[in-house]
Design a protein around this motif. Structure first.
Motif, short mmCIF file in Angstrom:
data_model
loop_
_atom_site.label_atom_id
_atom_site.label_comp_id
_atom_site.label_asym_id
_atom_site.label_seq_id
_atom_site.Cartn_x
_atom_site.Cartn_y
_atom_site.Cartn_z
N HIS A 15 -33.63 48.53 -41.16
CA HIS A 15 -33.19 49.66 -40.69
C HIS A 15 -33.23 50.61 -41.70
O HIS A 15 -32.72 52.04 -41.44
N LYS A 16 -33.86 50.45 -42.80
CA LYS A 16 -33.87 51.57 -43.47
C LYS A 16 -35.17 51.19 -44.39
O LYS A 16 -35.64 49.96 -44.60
N PRO A 17 -35.91 52.31 -45.47
CA PRO A 17 -36.71 51.72 -46.19
C PRO A 17 -36.62 50.82 -47.35
O PRO A 17 -35.39 50.66 -47.70
N TYR A 18 -37.52 49.81 -47.69
CA TYR A 18 -37.13 48.66 -48.46
C TYR A 18 -38.36 48.00 -48.74
O TYR A 18 -39.64 48.03 -47.75
N SER A 19 -38.92 47.40 -49.86
CA SER A 19 -39.98 46.81 -50.27
C SER A 19 -40.23 45.60 -49.31
O SER A 19 -39.08 44.76 -48.83
N MET A 20 -41.31 45.19 -48.91
CA MET A 20 -41.85 44.13 -48.32
C MET A 20 -42.74 43.37 -48.72
O MET A 20 -43.44 43.57 -49.60
N PRO A 21 -42.78 41.90 -48.42
CA PRO A 21 -43.86 40.82 -48.81
C PRO A 21 -45.29 41.59 -48.56
O PRO A 21 -45.56 42.15 -47.53
N ASP A 22 -46.05 40.99 -49.52
CA ASP A 22 -47.76 41.39 -49.38
C ASP A 22 -48.31 40.54 -48.24
O ASP A 22 -49.25 40.96 -47.64
N ASP A 23 -47.71 39.23 -47.88
CA ASP A 23 -48.29 38.39 -47.01
C ASP A 23 -48.56 39.08 -45.55
O ASP A 23 -47.37 39.17 -44.97
N SER A 24 -49.51 38.98 -45.10
CA SER A 24 -49.75 39.72 -43.76
C SER A 24 -49.01 39.04 -42.65
O SER A 24 -48.84 39.62 -41.62
N ILE A 25 -48.57 37.75 -42.67
CA ILE A 25 -47.71 37.32 -41.70
C ILE A 25 -46.35 38.00 -41.59
O ILE A 25 -45.84 37.87 -40.37
N TYR A 26 -45.95 38.61 -42.50
CA TYR A 26 -44.77 39.11 -42.64
C TYR A 26 -44.74 40.59 -41.98
O TYR A 26 -45.52 41.47 -42.78
#
Length: 265
Positions: A15-26
């Motif tokens: 619900h807000k900006p956050y770092s995310m995994p690099d794996d494209s399935i996520y």
């Protein structure tokens, strides 16, 4: 001929900006996007497109992402849900490197029906008691009545879950499309009927999010009633948990009648 890769999407509700995994399935998805002016990143999905209940995010929590997936990701063979701070992993960790990969997921689903976080065991109280110690009573009463009247095939499983001291929480799972459709048919069918009967003006604080909390209880009901197999995985949590504080609030809810209880757990 080389076999085509399985189409896998694990939505990461935020619900807000956050770092995310690099794996494209996520795939990050902004939940409650109907109430947000801006998406944190142009590559994020939004739960307000296509058929959706984005405007009900305040009551459904991350389940608005699952509802969106139900109607807008039908081309995917495997669907899952994670949280921006919480994922299924190969081991307990605070690092993205421990997340389940597509290969891990395919291997898991070759053995079972559903991949889940390890069940939480409350040891000294049942799931029904645990819920009522932390939440308003009315939503759970309505849920029970809805299952009894409209979903009698699930009533025995619901009672079993209520009496259990374990539960698979967080509304997190990974499963094949056919199972995902069956699970969400049941869950949203139940919750929509509960939603119709709740007066949110009578609910305060975290209890405004009642449908999300009730949804957590429906996963095990669906698994038991449909005799689904599952594998459990450790959690990868991006933010460390203060277990001393969590344990204190758990015991306080259990032994105290105080109305000033920390509900979110």
């Amino acid at each position: 001929m080389e076999q085509a890769a399985t189409k896998v999407t694990i939505l990461v509700a935020a619900h807000k900006p956050y770092s995310m995994p690099d794996d494209s399935i996520y795939r990050p998805i902004l939940v409650g996007a109907a109430q947000h002016a801006n998406v944190p990143n142009e590559h994020w999905l939004k739960d307000e497109t296509g058929r959706n209940i984005s405007q009900k995010n305040a009551h459904y929590n991350e389940l608005t992402a699952l509802y969106w997936a139900k109607y807008n990701l039908k081309d995917q063979e495997v669907i899952g849900l994670a949280h921006y701070r919480r994922f299924l992993g190969r081991k307990m960790s605070h690092q993205y490197t421990a997340l389940l990969t597509q290969s891990d997921i395919e291997q898991g689903l070759a053995q079972t029906d559903v991949l889940l976080p390890k069940a939480r065991n409350y040891w000294i109280e049942t799931q029904a008691k645990h819920y009522l110690n932390a939440h308003a009573k009315r939503p759970l009463e309505v849920l029970s009545a809805v299952i009894t009247k409209h979903y009698p095939r699930y009533q025995a499983a619901f009672e079993q879950v209520q009496a259990s001291k374990k539960a698979h929480l967080f509304n997190m799972s990974i499963m094949r499309q056919a199972d995902f459709q069956a699970y969400t048919d049941f869950m949203f069918g139940v919750l929509e009927l509960v939603d119709d009967q709740l007066d949110y003006a009578q609910l305060t604080g975290e209890d405004q999010r009642a449908l999300g909390f009730l949804g957590e209880r429906l996963m095990d009901v669906w698994l038991i009633a449909n005799e689904k197999r599952y594998l459990e995985y450790p959690l990868v949590t991006l933010e460390k948990t203060n277990w001393l504080n969590k344990g204190w609030h758990f015991l306080r809810r259990h032994f105290s009648n105080s109305q000033n209880k920390k509900t979110h757990f």
